[in-house]
Design a protein around this motif. Structure first.
Motif, PDB file in Angstrom:
ATOM      1  N   TYR A  88     -40.118   1.907  26.319  1.00  0.00           N
ATOM      2  CA  TYR A  88     -38.921   2.185  25.272  1.00  0.00           C
ATOM      3  C   TYR A  88     -38.790   3.723  25.236  1.00  0.00           C
ATOM      4  CZ  TYR A  88     -39.359  -2.758  23.754  1.00  0.00           C
ATOM      5  OH  TYR A  88     -39.367  -4.034  23.949  1.00  0.00           O
ATOM      6  N   ASP A  89     -39.263   4.475  26.278  1.00  0.00           N
ATOM      7  CA  ASP A  89     -38.950   5.979  26.104  1.00  0.00           C
ATOM      8  C   ASP A  89     -37.728   6.114  26.548  1.00  0.00           C
ATOM      9  OD1 ASP A  89     -39.363   8.618  25.599  1.00  0.00           O
ATOM     10  OD2 ASP A  89     -40.312   8.931  27.786  1.00  0.00           O
ATOM     11  N   SER A  90     -36.753   6.204  25.892  1.00  0.00           N
ATOM     12  CA  SER A  90     -35.159   6.432  26.207  1.00  0.00           C
ATOM     13  C   SER A  90     -34.674   7.364  25.027  1.00  0.00           C
ATOM     14  CB  SER A  90     -34.327   5.421  26.527  1.00  0.00           C
ATOM     15  OG  SER A  90     -34.011   4.736  25.405  1.00  0.00           O
ATOM     16  N   ASP A  91     -33.751   8.374  25.506  1.00  0.00           N
ATOM     17  CA  ASP A  91     -33.383   9.224  24.177  1.00  0.00           C
ATOM     18  C   ASP A  91     -32.487   8.623  23.409  1.00  0.00           C
ATOM     19  OD1 ASP A  91     -34.566  11.501  25.847  1.00  0.00           O
ATOM     20  OD2 ASP A  91     -32.892  11.745  27.101  1.00  0.00           O
ATOM     21  N   ALA A  92     -31.834   7.415  23.850  1.00  0.00           N
ATOM     22  CA  ALA A  92     -30.989   6.523  22.872  1.00  0.00           C
ATOM     23  C   ALA A  92     -31.762   5.770  21.886  1.00  0.00           C
ATOM     24  CB  ALA A  92     -30.139   5.784  23.580  1.00  0.00           C
TER      25      ALA A  92
ATOM     26  N   GLU B 212     -40.723   7.895  12.339  1.00  0.00           N
ATOM     27  CA  GLU B 212     -41.179   8.658  13.564  1.00  0.00           C
ATOM     28  C   GLU B 212     -41.587   7.939  14.743  1.00  0.00           C
ATOM     29  OE1 GLU B 212     -45.020  11.396  14.669  1.00  0.00           O
ATOM     30  OE2 GLU B 212     -44.550  11.252  12.357  1.00  0.00           O
ATOM     31  N   PRO B 213     -40.834   8.261  15.989  1.00  0.00           N
ATOM     32  CA  PRO B 213     -41.185   7.333  17.299  1.00  0.00           C
ATOM     33  C   PRO B 213     -42.786   7.793  17.603  1.00  0.00           C
ATOM     34  CG  PRO B 213     -39.637   9.213  17.742  1.00  0.00           C
ATOM     35  CD  PRO B 213     -39.714   9.121  16.050  1.00  0.00           C
ATOM     36  N   VAL B 214     -43.627   6.740  18.019  1.00  0.00           N
ATOM     37  CA  VAL B 214     -44.860   6.941  18.343  1.00  0.00           C
ATOM     38  C   VAL B 214     -44.868   6.285  19.775  1.00  0.00           C
ATOM     39  CG1 VAL B 214     -47.358   6.737  18.132  1.00  0.00           C
ATOM     40  CG2 VAL B 214     -45.842   6.946  16.123  1.00  0.00           C
ATOM     41  N   ILE B 215     -44.242   6.781  20.823  1.00  0.00           N
ATOM     42  CA  ILE B 215     -43.894   6.435  22.092  1.00  0.00           C
ATOM     43  C   ILE B 215     -44.436   7.325  23.092  1.00  0.00           C
ATOM     44  CG2 ILE B 215     -42.134   5.294  23.677  1.00  0.00           C
ATOM     45  CD1 ILE B 215     -40.568   4.710  21.158  1.00  0.00           C
ATOM     46  N   PRO B 216     -45.528   6.966  23.903  1.00  0.00           N
ATOM     47  CA  PRO B 216     -45.852   7.918  25.066  1.00  0.00           C
ATOM     48  C   PRO B 216     -44.588   8.099  26.040  1.00  0.00           C
ATOM     49  CG  PRO B 216     -46.894   5.917  25.332  1.00  0.00           C
ATOM     50  CD  PRO B 216     -46.028   5.869  24.202  1.00  0.00           C
ATOM     51  N   PRO B 217     -44.702   9.478  26.605  1.00  0.00           N
ATOM     52  CA  PRO B 217     -43.391   9.712  27.481  1.00  0.00           C
ATOM     53  C   PRO B 217     -43.737   9.352  29.013  1.00  0.00           C
ATOM     54  CG  PRO B 217     -44.699  11.688  27.174  1.00  0.00           C
ATOM     55  CD  PRO B 217     -45.151  10.614  26.056  1.00  0.00           C
ATOM     56  N   ARG B 218     -42.717   8.765  29.488  1.00  0.00           N
ATOM     57  CA  ARG B 218     -42.927   8.254  31.122  1.00  0.00           C
ATOM     58  C   ARG B 218     -43.207   9.604  31.734  1.00  0.00           C
ATOM     59  NH1 ARG B 218     -37.471   4.520  32.073  1.00  0.00           N
ATOM     60  NH2 ARG B 218     -38.200   2.951  30.465  1.00  0.00           N
ATOM     61  N   LYS B 219     -43.902   9.273  32.908  1.00  0.00           N
ATOM     62  CA  LYS B 219     -44.505  10.315  33.905  1.00  0.00           C
ATOM     63  C   LYS B 219     -43.423  11.104  34.335  1.00  0.00           C
ATOM     64  CE  LYS B 219     -48.303   7.722  35.853  1.00  0.00           C
ATOM     65  NZ  LYS B 219     -48.754   7.227  37.116  1.00  0.00           N
ATOM     66  N   GLY B 220     -42.136  10.579  34.742  1.00  0.00           N
ATOM     67  CA  GLY B 220     -41.059  11.384  35.242  1.00  0.00           C
ATOM     68  C   GLY B 220     -40.120  12.091  34.326  1.00  0.00           C
TER      69      GLY B 220
ATOM     70  N   LEU C 154     -38.737  14.961  32.316  1.00  0.00           N
ATOM     71  CA  LEU C 154     -38.613  16.191  32.448  1.00  0.00           C
ATOM     72  C   LEU C 154     -39.094  17.091  31.374  1.00  0.00           C
ATOM     73  CD1 LEU C 154     -34.975  16.457  34.135  1.00  0.00           C
ATOM     74  CD2 LEU C 154     -37.206  16.377  35.254  1.00  0.00           C
ATOM     75  N   GLN C 155     -38.930  16.812  30.169  1.00  0.00           N
ATOM     76  CA  GLN C 155     -39.558  17.476  29.043  1.00  0.00           C
ATOM     77  C   GLN C 155     -40.409  16.324  28.027  1.00  0.00           C
ATOM     78  OE1 GLN C 155     -35.977  18.855  26.855  1.00  0.00           O
ATOM     79  NE2 GLN C 155     -35.430  20.530  28.228  1.00  0.00           N
TER      80      GLN C 155
END
Length: 94
Positions: A15-19, A30-38, A40-41
């Motif tokens: 669920y790590d999408s900017d939208a 507050e989103p508590v979602i780890p970022p994907r490996k790819g 960029l930021q």
């Protein structure tokens, strides 16, 4: 998402999408979602709070062992809720 109100939204990397992050912010959570490996930021997230998500996942896995709950035999919502509460109590006591 507008119909819900929450302080935090816990989800996995899928669920790590900017939208989706923006939609969570619009409801004041507050989103508590780890970022994907790819990504960029990479974003920061609360690692300790994210670990609690595992407790919910394990509860759902235990509830799936009860066929009546997993296949939703009860037709009425109130009956299903009662069976769900009874089953959750059994899981908690075990």
């Amino acid at each position: 998402m507008e119909a819900f109100s929450a302080d935090y939204v816990l989800a996995d990397k899928g669920y790590d999408s900017d939208a989706f992050i923006l939609a969570i912010g619009c409801i004041g959570a507050e989103p508590v979602i780890p970022p994907r490996k790819g990504r960029l930021q990479p974003r920061l997230y609360d690692r300790e709070l994210y670990k609690e998500r595992n407790l919910v996942e394990r509860l759902f896995q235990k509830l799936k062992h009860f066929r009546r709950i997993a296949t939703r035999y009860e037709r009425l919502g109130r009956n299903y809720l009662g069976m769900l509460q009874l089953t959750a109590s059994l899981v908690w006591l075990a």
